[in-house]
Design a protein around this motif. Sequence first.
Motif, PDB file in Angstrom:
ATOM      1  N   GLU A  73     -27.708 -11.831  10.378  1.00 29.10           N
ATOM      2  CA  GLU A  73     -27.474 -10.891  11.480  1.00 29.10           C
ATOM      3  C   GLU A  73     -26.052 -10.976  12.010  1.00 29.10           C
ATOM      4  N   THR A  74     -25.564 -12.193  12.242  1.00 28.70           N
ATOM      5  CA  THR A  74     -24.211 -12.367  12.795  1.00 28.70           C
ATOM      6  C   THR A  74     -23.159 -11.807  11.855  1.00 28.70           C
ATOM      7  N   GLU A  75     -23.302 -12.088  10.567  1.00 27.28           N
ATOM      8  CA  GLU A  75     -22.319 -11.612   9.583  1.00 27.28           C
ATOM      9  C   GLU A  75     -22.382 -10.095   9.442  1.00 27.28           C
ATOM     10  N   LEU A  76     -23.572  -9.528   9.484  1.00 25.50           N
ATOM     11  CA  LEU A  76     -23.710  -8.076   9.345  1.00 25.50           C
ATOM     12  C   LEU A  76     -23.087  -7.343  10.528  1.00 25.50           C
ATOM     13  N   ASP A  77     -23.105  -7.968  11.686  1.00 26.28           N
ATOM     14  CA  ASP A  77     -22.445  -7.356  12.852  1.00 26.28           C
ATOM     15  C   ASP A  77     -20.944  -7.197  12.617  1.00 26.28           C
ATOM     16  N   LEU A  78     -20.356  -8.125  11.846  1.00 26.35           N
ATOM     17  CA  LEU A  78     -18.923  -8.023  11.540  1.00 26.35           C
ATOM     18  C   LEU A  78     -18.621  -6.819  10.655  1.00 26.35           C
ATOM     19  N   LEU A  79     -19.618  -6.358   9.912  1.00 24.57           N
ATOM     20  CA  LEU A  79     -19.458  -5.225   8.999  1.00 24.57           C
ATOM     21  C   LEU A  79     -19.762  -3.901   9.708  1.00 24.57           C
ATOM     22  N   ASP A  80     -19.704  -3.890  10.993  1.00 29.42           N
ATOM     23  CA  ASP A  80     -20.095  -2.741  11.819  1.00 29.42           C
ATOM     24  C   ASP A  80     -19.522  -1.423  11.270  1.00 29.42           C
ATOM     25  N   GLY A  81     -20.434  -0.462  11.004  1.00 23.69           N
ATOM     26  CA  GLY A  81     -20.026   0.842  10.507  1.00 23.69           C
ATOM     27  C   GLY A  81     -19.810   0.905   9.007  1.00 23.69           C
ATOM     28  N   GLY A  82     -19.978  -0.207   8.322  1.00 22.47           N
ATOM     29  CA  GLY A  82     -19.694  -0.251   6.891  1.00 22.47           C
ATOM     30  C   GLY A  82     -20.942  -0.217   6.029  1.00 22.47           C
ATOM     31  N   TYR A  83     -20.715  -0.428   4.737  1.00 24.06           N
ATOM     32  CA  TYR A  83     -21.779  -0.413   3.737  1.00 24.06           C
ATOM     33  C   TYR A  83     -21.806  -1.763   3.027  1.00 24.06           C
ATOM     34  N   LEU A  84     -23.002  -2.240   2.692  1.00 26.20           N
ATOM     35  CA  LEU A  84     -23.155  -3.477   1.923  1.00 26.20           C
ATOM     36  C   LEU A  84     -23.737  -3.148   0.555  1.00 26.20           C
ATOM     37  N   VAL A  85     -23.127  -3.710  -0.496  1.00 26.33           N
ATOM     38  CA  VAL A  85     -23.579  -3.493  -1.875  1.00 26.33           C
ATOM     39  C   VAL A  85     -23.797  -4.857  -2.518  1.00 26.33           C
ATOM     40  N   ASN A  86     -24.987  -5.099  -3.050  1.00 24.65           N
ATOM     41  CA  ASN A  86     -25.269  -6.383  -3.699  1.00 24.65           C
ATOM     42  C   ASN A  86     -25.911  -6.155  -5.062  1.00 24.65           C
ATOM     43  N   VAL A  87     -25.111  -6.434  -6.104  1.00 25.81           N
ATOM     44  CA  VAL A  87     -25.605  -6.405  -7.480  1.00 25.81           C
ATOM     45  C   VAL A  87     -25.461  -7.806  -8.071  1.00 25.81           C
ATOM     46  N   GLY A  88     -25.371  -8.810  -7.175  1.00 24.80           N
ATOM     47  CA  GLY A  88     -25.174 -10.195  -7.614  1.00 24.80           C
ATOM     48  C   GLY A  88     -26.476 -10.949  -7.744  1.00 24.80           C
ATOM     49  N   ARG A  89     -26.842 -11.676  -6.677  1.00 21.57           N
ATOM     50  CA  ARG A  89     -28.069 -12.459  -6.682  1.00 21.57           C
ATOM     51  C   ARG A  89     -28.847 -12.188  -5.403  1.00 21.57           C
ATOM     52  N   GLY A  90     -30.173 -12.091  -5.521  1.00 21.52           N
ATOM     53  CA  GLY A  90     -31.016 -11.947  -4.345  1.00 21.52           C
ATOM     54  C   GLY A  90     -31.070 -13.236  -3.563  1.00 21.52           C
ATOM     55  N   GLY A  91     -31.371 -13.137  -2.272  1.00 23.34           N
ATOM     56  CA  GLY A  91     -31.474 -14.321  -1.431  1.00 23.34           C
ATOM     57  C   GLY A  91     -30.218 -14.645  -0.673  1.00 23.34           C
ATOM     58  N   ILE A  92     -29.107 -14.030  -1.011  1.00 22.34           N
ATOM     59  CA  ILE A  92     -27.852 -14.291  -0.306  1.00 22.34           C
ATOM     60  C   ILE A  92     -27.808 -13.515   1.007  1.00 22.34           C
ATOM     61  N   VAL A  93     -28.428 -12.331   1.016  1.00 23.50           N
ATOM     62  CA  VAL A  93     -28.471 -11.480   2.205  1.00 23.50           C
ATOM     63  C   VAL A  93     -29.845 -11.596   2.852  1.00 23.50           C
ATOM     64  N   ASP A  94     -29.864 -11.737   4.155  1.00 27.52           N
ATOM     65  CA  ASP A  94     -31.119 -11.714   4.924  1.00 27.52           C
ATOM     66  C   ASP A  94     -31.610 -10.270   4.925  1.00 27.52           C
ATOM     67  N   GLU A  95     -32.653  -9.994   4.146  1.00 28.78           N
ATOM     68  CA  GLU A  95     -33.083  -8.615   3.938  1.00 28.78           C
ATOM     69  C   GLU A  95     -33.678  -7.997   5.191  1.00 28.78           C
ATOM     70  N   ASP A  96     -34.407  -8.761   5.986  1.00 30.87           N
ATOM     71  CA  ASP A  96     -34.960  -8.229   7.232  1.00 30.87           C
ATOM     72  C   ASP A  96     -33.851  -7.844   8.192  1.00 30.87           C
ATOM     73  N   ALA A  97     -32.832  -8.714   8.291  1.00 30.85           N
ATOM     74  CA  ALA A  97     -31.703  -8.411   9.172  1.00 30.85           C
ATOM     75  C   ALA A  97     -30.950  -7.185   8.678  1.00 30.85           C
ATOM     76  N   LEU A  98     -30.801  -7.077   7.370  1.00 30.99           N
ATOM     77  CA  LEU A  98     -30.103  -5.922   6.801  1.00 30.99           C
ATOM     78  C   LEU A  98     -30.833  -4.622   7.136  1.00 30.99           C
ATOM     79  N   ALA A  99     -32.153  -4.609   6.929  1.00 30.07           N
ATOM     80  CA  ALA A  99     -32.929  -3.402   7.230  1.00 30.07           C
ATOM     81  C   ALA A  99     -32.812  -3.034   8.705  1.00 30.07           C
ATOM     82  N   ALA A 100     -32.836  -4.043   9.578  1.00 29.00           N
ATOM     83  CA  ALA A 100     -32.733  -3.779  11.012  1.00 29.00           C
ATOM     84  C   ALA A 100     -31.368  -3.209  11.378  1.00 29.00           C
ATOM     85  N   LYS A 101     -30.309  -3.720  10.746  1.00 31.23           N
ATOM     86  CA  LYS A 101     -28.962  -3.246  11.062  1.00 31.23           C
ATOM     87  C   LYS A 101     -28.723  -1.830  10.542  1.00 31.23           C
TER      88      LYS A 101
END
Length: 527
Positions: free
Chosen positions: A213-241
């Motif tokens: 959640e804290t890191e995603l707030d830094l990306l305010d207004g942006g887009y996140l793309v992950n084609v690397g490995r699962g588990g690095i991003v908090d998926e619940d926090a991502l969906a909420a943001k």
Amino acid sequence: MKVLVTDPIADAGLDALRDAGHEVETGYELEGEDLLDAVSDAHGLIVRSGTEVTREVFAAAEELVIVGRAGIGVDNIDIDAATDEGVIVANAPEGNVRAAAEHTVAMTFAVARSVPQAHVRLKNGEWAKGDYLGAELDGKTLGVVGLGRVGQEVAKKLDSLGMDVVAFDPYISEDRAERIGAELVEFEACLDRADFLTIHTPLTPETEGMIGETELDLLDGGYLVNVGRGGIVDEDALAAKVEDGTLAGAALDVFAEEPLPAGSPLLEHDEIVVTPHLGASTEAAQENVATSTADQVVAALAGEPVANALNAPSIDESAFPRLEPYVEIAETAGKIAAQLLDGRIEEIEVTYEGEIAAEDVEFVTASALKGVFEPLEWQVNAVNAPQIADDRGVDVTESKTRQAADFQSLVSVTVGDGEDEISVDGTLFAGDDPRIVRIDGYRVDAIPHGRMVVTRNADEPGVIGLIGTVMGSHGVNIAGMFNAREAHGGEALTVYNVDGEVPEAAREELEGDDRIVGVRYITLNGH
């Protein structure tokens, strides 16, 4: 030898294994006890992400030499357990780099221009032209977390499309980042400055959940793309943001749990584009990783260094012909030194002199450690020898000098117990003839093969005759003898190559003579 393949790979990889003379067994549904049974007599194991290679699997696979991962990520393989069991773990990091990078670019465009959403609505008969206002990439900032092979390829591709690139990677130099058009920054700055953030780090205890959640707030207004490995991003926090508008959207190809569960919040938002782990799913990538993995398995089963070993030293393919003879010399010198030292081994030094000092000798040093530990009846090979040394508190040092007084190249292995030490030096004669040329400072010319007897004795007439007589009386034939002395009338050291085992009674008889200082029986080459 048997190679077990438990996840599907391209036929080209299977063919390469069979062409090398190996038996290939496939078992794509194996798990639990069935997997343990199947791997029990396997010498090689090839997996993708579907097979969990646990400590239990390694314990069951007594013949296993190598686990090949047909792809990059190895979080499904217990590498510590592999090392403990002396099993090489290798991956295929190059084979799907282009495919993963291209899918990252595709997902970036897809989320920026709402391509999947518009596609579905048009297929359903809706002309929703006015509902989608996309973002252009030109002039935007790309943030790259993990500037490895895939990350670098993505950075180069999107840099060429007019994006400014910032990157976070603590293991890459600023100079290397600049050469691919990226500015190296701290983690928080990378997220804060990015309009689009792509993730290309391995999944480790340190990176798991690193973007919450804290890191995603830094990306305010942006887009996140992950084609690397699962588990690095908090998926619940991502969906909420995404839902609350903090993020404009996200595109994911990998997930903490795969297949992605039907109730995942990631599936509830049109602004989140998802694909079912397609990053490496191109025909070329699948063939590349299959053949690369097969080649490494073939090399390991032939006793050759493995190019992409993750837990073992490797030798560059072009350097292998130059170093291969010294691998055997170092291992043999280690065996001799360990059997000559009368004490607990606490320290090992491997020294390189002359031309060999210019080479990458990590694999040679590991082979020297293998030689030292093997006579102690530990289950050891070049994979786990450094770990064994570390686990047992044995201090290992390696030194090099381009100067060599008497030889073109020289490898020296010294073992010590804190008080005494023994050194054994080896080299090549005529390019490919291995010899032991010094033992504990005595100049000898011994052939390092089979069985040897090393004696220390007074340099007096009749001593060598006595040794020959005793050997003969016990049925031991002497095939060769190499004698050295420190000074006339002082102490001498003699190496005897013998054709058979030297009985304990023969050694006791020799040591019963006052002129014999010590007798050591050395076995090499599996004897």
